[in-house]
Design a protein around this motif. Structure first.
Motif, PDB file in Angstrom:
ATOM      1  N   ILE A   1       0.838  -1.196   0.000  1.00 36.98           N
ATOM      2  CA  ILE A   1       0.000   0.000   0.000  1.00 36.98           C
ATOM      3  C   ILE A   1       0.873   1.246   0.000  1.00 36.98           C
ATOM      4  CG2 ILE A   1      -1.606   1.356   1.412  1.00 36.98           C
ATOM      5  CD1 ILE A   1      -3.061  -1.186   2.063  1.00 36.98           C
ATOM      6  N   GLY A   2       1.992   1.220   0.722  1.00 34.39           N
ATOM      7  CA  GLY A   2       2.905   2.353   0.691  1.00 34.39           C
ATOM      8  C   GLY A   2       3.450   2.603  -0.703  1.00 34.39           C
ATOM      9  N   VAL A   3       3.813   1.528  -1.415  1.00 37.16           N
ATOM     10  CA  VAL A   3       4.337   1.669  -2.779  1.00 37.16           C
ATOM     11  C   VAL A   3       3.271   2.239  -3.708  1.00 37.16           C
ATOM     12  CG1 VAL A   3       5.120   0.373  -4.796  1.00 37.16           C
ATOM     13  CG2 VAL A   3       6.097  -0.113  -2.550  1.00 37.16           C
ATOM     14  N   GLY A   4       2.091   1.642  -3.705  1.00 39.33           N
ATOM     15  CA  GLY A   4       1.034   2.105  -4.602  1.00 39.33           C
ATOM     16  C   GLY A   4       0.560   3.506  -4.286  1.00 39.33           C
ATOM     17  N   TYR A   5       0.345   3.785  -3.014  1.00 38.04           N
ATOM     18  CA  TYR A   5      -0.138   5.098  -2.584  1.00 38.04           C
ATOM     19  C   TYR A   5       0.866   6.193  -2.943  1.00 38.04           C
ATOM     20  CZ  TYR A   5      -1.848   8.673   0.715  1.00 38.04           C
ATOM     21  OH  TYR A   5      -2.307   9.841   1.289  1.00 38.04           O
ATOM     22  N   GLY A   6       2.148   5.945  -2.671  1.00 38.09           N
ATOM     23  CA  GLY A   6       3.165   6.946  -2.970  1.00 38.09           C
ATOM     24  C   GLY A   6       3.295   7.213  -4.448  1.00 38.09           C
ATOM     25  N   ALA A   7       3.280   6.159  -5.270  1.00 35.11           N
ATOM     26  CA  ALA A   7       3.437   6.337  -6.715  1.00 35.11           C
ATOM     27  C   ALA A   7       2.236   7.033  -7.331  1.00 35.11           C
ATOM     28  CB  ALA A   7       3.652   4.976  -7.379  1.00 35.11           C
ATOM     29  N   VAL A   8       1.038   6.679  -6.900  1.00 37.63           N
ATOM     30  CA  VAL A   8      -0.163   7.323  -7.454  1.00 37.63           C
ATOM     31  C   VAL A   8      -0.155   8.818  -7.159  1.00 37.63           C
ATOM     32  CG1 VAL A   8      -2.667   7.507  -7.173  1.00 37.63           C
ATOM     33  CG2 VAL A   8      -1.612   5.270  -7.497  1.00 37.63           C
ATOM     34  N   PHE A   9       0.256   9.196  -5.962  1.00 39.63           N
ATOM     35  CA  PHE A   9       0.250  10.614  -5.609  1.00 39.63           C
ATOM     36  C   PHE A   9       1.451  11.360  -6.188  1.00 39.63           C
ATOM     37  CE2 PHE A   9      -3.201   9.915  -2.719  1.00 39.63           C
ATOM     38  CZ  PHE A   9      -3.812  11.153  -2.653  1.00 39.63           C
ATOM     39  N   THR A  10       2.388  10.643  -6.797  1.00 39.75           N
ATOM     40  CA  THR A  10       3.460  11.302  -7.542  1.00 39.75           C
ATOM     41  C   THR A  10       3.097  11.418  -9.020  1.00 39.75           C
ATOM     42  OG1 THR A  10       5.158  10.503  -6.031  1.00 39.75           O
ATOM     43  CG2 THR A  10       5.886  11.181  -8.215  1.00 39.75           C
ATOM     44  N   LEU A  11       2.601  10.338  -9.595  1.00 39.05           N
ATOM     45  CA  LEU A  11       2.297  10.328 -11.020  1.00 39.05           C
ATOM     46  C   LEU A  11       1.062  11.154 -11.358  1.00 39.05           C
ATOM     47  CD1 LEU A  11       3.037   6.558 -11.731  1.00 39.05           C
ATOM     48  CD2 LEU A  11       4.382   8.518 -12.507  1.00 39.05           C
ATOM     49  N   SER A  12       0.097  11.249 -10.439  1.00 35.60           N
ATOM     50  CA  SER A  12      -1.123  12.005 -10.740  1.00 35.60           C
ATOM     51  C   SER A  12      -0.839  13.477 -11.022  1.00 35.60           C
ATOM     52  CB  SER A  12      -2.131  11.851  -9.598  1.00 35.60           C
ATOM     53  OG  SER A  12      -2.558  10.524  -9.474  1.00 35.60           O
ATOM     54  N   PRO A  13      -0.174  14.227 -10.116  1.00 34.87           N
ATOM     55  CA  PRO A  13       0.127  15.623 -10.462  1.00 34.87           C
ATOM     56  C   PRO A  13       1.095  15.754 -11.632  1.00 34.87           C
ATOM     57  CG  PRO A  13       1.204  15.011  -8.398  1.00 34.87           C
ATOM     58  CD  PRO A  13       0.271  13.899  -8.752  1.00 34.87           C
ATOM     59  N   THR A  14       1.967  14.747 -11.830  1.00 38.15           N
ATOM     60  CA  THR A  14       2.863  14.787 -12.989  1.00 38.15           C
ATOM     61  C   THR A  14       2.060  14.712 -14.280  1.00 38.15           C
ATOM     62  OG1 THR A  14       4.608  13.704 -11.713  1.00 38.15           O
ATOM     63  CG2 THR A  14       4.840  13.706 -14.104  1.00 38.15           C
ATOM     64  N   ILE A  15       1.072  13.827 -14.335  1.00 32.92           N
ATOM     65  CA  ILE A  15       0.220  13.711 -15.526  1.00 32.92           C
ATOM     66  C   ILE A  15      -0.564  15.004 -15.742  1.00 32.92           C
ATOM     67  CG2 ILE A  15      -1.810  12.511 -16.449  1.00 32.92           C
ATOM     68  CD1 ILE A  15      -0.703   9.947 -15.106  1.00 32.92           C
ATOM     69  N   VAL A  16      -1.057  15.595 -14.659  1.00 32.72           N
ATOM     70  CA  VAL A  16      -1.768  16.875 -14.782  1.00 32.72           C
ATOM     71  C   VAL A  16      -0.853  17.938 -15.375  1.00 32.72           C
ATOM     72  CG1 VAL A  16      -2.847  18.749 -13.474  1.00 32.72           C
ATOM     73  CG2 VAL A  16      -3.408  16.382 -12.934  1.00 32.72           C
ATOM     74  N   SER A  17       0.393  17.982 -14.924  1.00 36.81           N
ATOM     75  CA  SER A  17       1.327  18.991 -15.434  1.00 36.81           C
ATOM     76  C   SER A  17       1.677  18.742 -16.895  1.00 36.81           C
ATOM     77  CB  SER A  17       2.600  19.008 -14.581  1.00 36.81           C
ATOM     78  OG  SER A  17       3.419  17.882 -14.844  1.00 36.81           O
ATOM     79  N   VAL A  18       1.728  17.465 -17.318  1.00 42.91           N
ATOM     80  CA  VAL A  18       2.063  17.143 -18.701  1.00 42.91           C
ATOM     81  C   VAL A  18       0.908  17.493 -19.635  1.00 42.91           C
ATOM     82  CG1 VAL A  18       2.524  15.225 -20.283  1.00 42.91           C
ATOM     83  CG2 VAL A  18       3.755  15.379 -18.119  1.00 42.91           C
ATOM     84  N   VAL A  19      -0.304  17.149 -19.247  1.00 43.83           N
ATOM     85  CA  VAL A  19      -1.458  17.340 -20.125  1.00 43.83           C
ATOM     86  C   VAL A  19      -1.933  18.784 -20.133  1.00 43.83           C
ATOM     87  CG1 VAL A  19      -3.842  16.625 -20.590  1.00 43.83           C
ATOM     88  CG2 VAL A  19      -2.169  14.946 -19.814  1.00 43.83           C
ATOM     89  N   TRP A  20      -1.976  19.423 -18.955  1.00 38.32           N
ATOM     90  CA  TRP A  20      -2.571  20.758 -18.871  1.00 38.32           C
ATOM     91  C   TRP A  20      -1.573  21.858 -18.519  1.00 38.32           C
ATOM     92  CZ3 TRP A  20      -5.261  16.470 -16.827  1.00 38.32           C
ATOM     93  CH2 TRP A  20      -6.418  16.111 -17.533  1.00 38.32           C
ATOM     94  N   GLY A  21      -0.294  21.554 -18.440  1.00 40.89           N
ATOM     95  CA  GLY A  21       0.715  22.577 -18.215  1.00 40.89           C
ATOM     96  C   GLY A  21       1.045  22.770 -16.748  1.00 40.89           C
ATOM     97  N   VAL A  22       2.237  23.318 -16.489  1.00 35.16           N
ATOM     98  CA  VAL A  22       2.725  23.480 -15.123  1.00 35.16           C
ATOM     99  C   VAL A  22       2.408  24.853 -14.548  1.00 35.16           C
ATOM    100  CG1 VAL A  22       5.007  24.386 -15.689  1.00 35.16           C
ATOM    101  CG2 VAL A  22       4.733  22.960 -13.670  1.00 35.16           C
ATOM    102  N   GLU A  23       2.107  25.821 -15.405  1.00 43.18           N
ATOM    103  CA  GLU A  23       1.957  27.181 -14.907  1.00 43.18           C
ATOM    104  C   GLU A  23       0.787  27.322 -13.947  1.00 43.18           C
ATOM    105  OE1 GLU A  23       1.529  31.623 -16.870  1.00 43.18           O
ATOM    106  OE2 GLU A  23       2.792  30.108 -17.779  1.00 43.18           O
ATOM    107  N   ASN A  24      -0.291  26.578 -14.204  1.00 44.76           N
ATOM    108  CA  ASN A  24      -1.476  26.629 -13.345  1.00 44.76           C
ATOM    109  C   ASN A  24      -1.600  25.342 -12.542  1.00 44.76           C
ATOM    110  OD1 ASN A  24      -3.534  28.415 -12.600  1.00 44.76           O
ATOM    111  ND2 ASN A  24      -5.055  27.338 -13.816  1.00 44.76           N
ATOM    112  N   LEU A  25      -0.460  24.709 -12.254  1.00 44.00           N
ATOM    113  CA  LEU A  25      -0.470  23.379 -11.649  1.00 44.00           C
ATOM    114  C   LEU A  25      -1.138  23.358 -10.286  1.00 44.00           C
ATOM    115  CD1 LEU A  25       0.401  20.411 -11.524  1.00 44.00           C
ATOM    116  CD2 LEU A  25       2.602  21.181 -10.630  1.00 44.00           C
ATOM    117  N   ALA A  26      -0.812  24.329  -9.424  1.00 45.42           N
ATOM    118  CA  ALA A  26      -1.368  24.300  -8.064  1.00 45.42           C
ATOM    119  C   ALA A  26      -2.888  24.363  -8.091  1.00 45.42           C
ATOM    120  CB  ALA A  26      -0.795  25.457  -7.243  1.00 45.42           C
ATOM    121  N   THR A  27      -3.440  25.183  -8.988  1.00 45.78           N
ATOM    122  CA  THR A  27      -4.895  25.297  -9.087  1.00 45.78           C
ATOM    123  C   THR A  27      -5.504  24.056  -9.720  1.00 45.78           C
ATOM    124  OG1 THR A  27      -4.698  27.696  -9.288  1.00 45.78           O
ATOM    125  CG2 THR A  27      -6.789  26.713  -9.954  1.00 45.78           C
TER     126      THR A  27
END
Length: 553
Positions: A443-469
């Motif tokens: 669970i530690g492995v899956g939970y940590g990776a999902v919460f790393t890859l999710s914002p990374t995918i958001v930044s790739v698809v929709w850009g980093v400038e508005n990432l926090a929002t």
């Protein structure tokens, strides 16, 4: 005439020609298309050597402070250490304990869009001050509630503030790194997120080493000193928040010209209205220093990004998957203390299991940290490139490089998180409690990776400038997921506890033991992860998905 450090066009004709070329490129496909570059002045004229060194030092000092903030923000992940004491001394039921955990989740996730907007528009240093006003009163009030044995509703409010402090300090760290280091986006997000995941490890060790006392029941047992722990966190996080208000700032990268900078921060989706806006605002946007963009222009850009983000159907499919994977993970972490008691014989678990819970908290912290770093590394070195297209002579080796979609990576790690839910619901761990470390590790492995890859995918698809929002909007949904699965676990647990505690031979104290205390709840969590995998596949390869639109994720 002195040279300006800003890379600005100097002639209206060139501006018009360049803007037209950018529009043609955007309408033809992705915003990463190679476009004509306006003439750039020599590096010696753009930035002096002294200023370049100063900017580098400022960026790395901001990054170091961001890591300290993330390494200090995860105190809420120690919640499972407190639950046996809440149950034992405050007589809270499992449902009431889960309501307190939900309060922390609501504070963490529902406030993310607001804090993300503050971070994007006013800077992470201002948000660091906000974290002080959430953490300090939250922990001091929680200590007061525990000492005076106040009802669970009072503790609910305290942990809502603590949850708000957690997400505000966490956002300051990842936003500072993401906007200061755009060349390696996966690692720029993975490192601070990993620091956040590692924070409960050192905090749990400090708590068990420095804040223990003899049990209030007079049975000679050693237990956690909740009041001392909460007071320590209030004072420590006060110092970290004030430090962040001084150092957490976004600085221009002296090694990037304005076109590279806009290419790395603009969204990949060709339909983004902001892609055109980035060109239409002309000279006001063509600067490699975010402080040089007028506030009115910057807010309009960010608002356009947000509207485009919310109108994209694939965002909702992706966000639903995050909802369905984050909820079970949060529920497990919050209820791990009760679960460890439940899988062991009643005769051996009526006393405190704080030490064992702390061990598994540390296991989750370490494995999630390794997974965050590893998944960030895989995202950067195996994922499709997100930087501007290389020159023609560099294209050949790049095309031959082995690539793996970031969506496949997040699906693989979600499958790893699915395994322990199946083991728990099948009853295997109930008969092999000594192998619980398998559950906490996966669970530690899956939970940590999902919460790393999710914002990374958001930044790739929709850009980093508005990432926090943008990420803040998606991060609201795990609050609902944590609430749903937390209440599911509590309802199954309390229902079975009521049955076991009825009659003359009841165990008392609202405790529950055996497979029936949790089997149905973890079966639901396993099904949830399977559905999330299907939703992510649809957002990626379904009708109107990223693959059909030419977005390399």
């Amino acid at each position: 005439m002195s040279s300006s450090p800003l890379l600005k066009p100097t002639e209206d004709a060139k501006d018009a020609e360049y803007r037209g070329a950018r529009h043609a490129s955007i309408s033809a496909g992705t915003s990463r298309s190679v476009t004509p570059r306006p003439p750039s002045p020599p590096a010696s004229e753009a930035l002096s050597i002294k200023r370049r060194k100063r900017l580098q030092w400022l960026r790395y000092s901001a990054g170091a402070c961001a890591l300290i903030s993330c390494l200090s923000a995860g105190s809420i992940l120690l919640f499972s250490l407190y639950t046996p004491l809440f149950q034992r001394h405050l007589r809270y039921s499992q449902m009431q304990i889960n309501m307190i955990a939900i309060a922390a989740e609501l504070g963490m996730y529902l406030l993310v869009p607001i804090f993300g907007w503050v971070c994007d528009n006013f800077g992470p240093d201002r948000l660091s001050i906000v974290s002080v006003f959430m953490f300090v009163p939250g922990y001091l009030f929680a200590a007061y509630c525990y000492t005076n044995k106040l009802p669970w509703a009072a503790m609910f409010f305290a942990f809502f503030l603590i949850g708000g402090g957690t997400v505000s300090m966490y956002l300051t760290g990842i936003t500072t790194c993401a906007k200061n280091f755009t060349k390696k986006r996966g690692l720029a997000l993975a490192i601070p997120i990993s620091a956040f995941g590692l924070s409960p490890f050192w905090m749990s060790q400090v708590a068990n080493a420095a804040f223990t006392k003899e049990s209030e029941d007079g049975d000679g047992l050693i237990e956690l000193d909740i009041q001392g722990v909460y007071t320590f966190f209030a004072l420590y996080l006060l110092g970290v928040g004030l430090l962040g208000s001084l150092f957490l700032k976004v600085y221009p990268d002296p090694d990037l010209d304005e076109i590279t900078l806009r290419g790395e921060t603009a969204p990949l989706l060709a339909s983004s209205p902001t892609a055109a806006e980035h060109t239409e605002y002309g000279a006001a946007v063509l600067s490699n220093d975010p402080h040089d963009i007028p506030p009115v222009v910057k807010r309009r850009l960010l608002n356009d990004d947000t509207r485009n983000f919310l109108s994209d159907p694939t965002m909702w499919w992706f966000a639903a998957g995050v909802f369905l994977t984050a909820g079970p993970g949060e529920s497990f972490i919050n209820n791990m203390g009760a679960l460890i008691k439940t899988i062991q014989p009643a005769s051996s678990t009526t006393t405190s299991t704080g030490d064992e819970t702390a061990v598994h908290v540390s296991i989750i912290a370490i494995t999630s940290t390794i997974a965050r770093l590893f998944s960030g590394f895989l995202s950067d070195y195996l994922g499709p490139p997100v930087e501007p297209a290389p020159a023609s002579d560099e294209t050949e080796p790049e095309n031959k490089r082995f690539r793996v979609s970031r969506i496949l990576l997040i699906i693989i790690f979600t499958a790893l998180m699915l395994i322990p839910y199946l083991l728990l619901s099948s009853g295997y761990i109930q008969t092999h409690p000594q192998q619980f470390y398998i559950i906490s590790s996966l669970i530690g492995v899956g939970y940590g990776a999902v919460f790393t890859l999710s914002p990374t995918i958001v930044s790739v698809v929709w850009g980093v400038e508005n990432l926090a929002t943008n990420w803040g909007i998606i991060a609201m949904l795990p609050a609902g997921g944590a609430s749903v699965f937390g209440l599911l676990f509590a309802s199954v647990y309390d229902s079975e506890a009521g049955r076991q505690n009825s009659g003359e031979h009841g165990l008392g104290n609202g405790l529950c033991f055996g497979l029936r205390c949790y089997q149905r709840s973890f079966a639901g969590m396993a099904a949830s992860c399977m559905i999330a995998i299907g939703l992510w596949m649809w957002a990626w390869r379904g009708r109107g998905g990223w693959l059909a639109r030419g977005v390399s994720v």
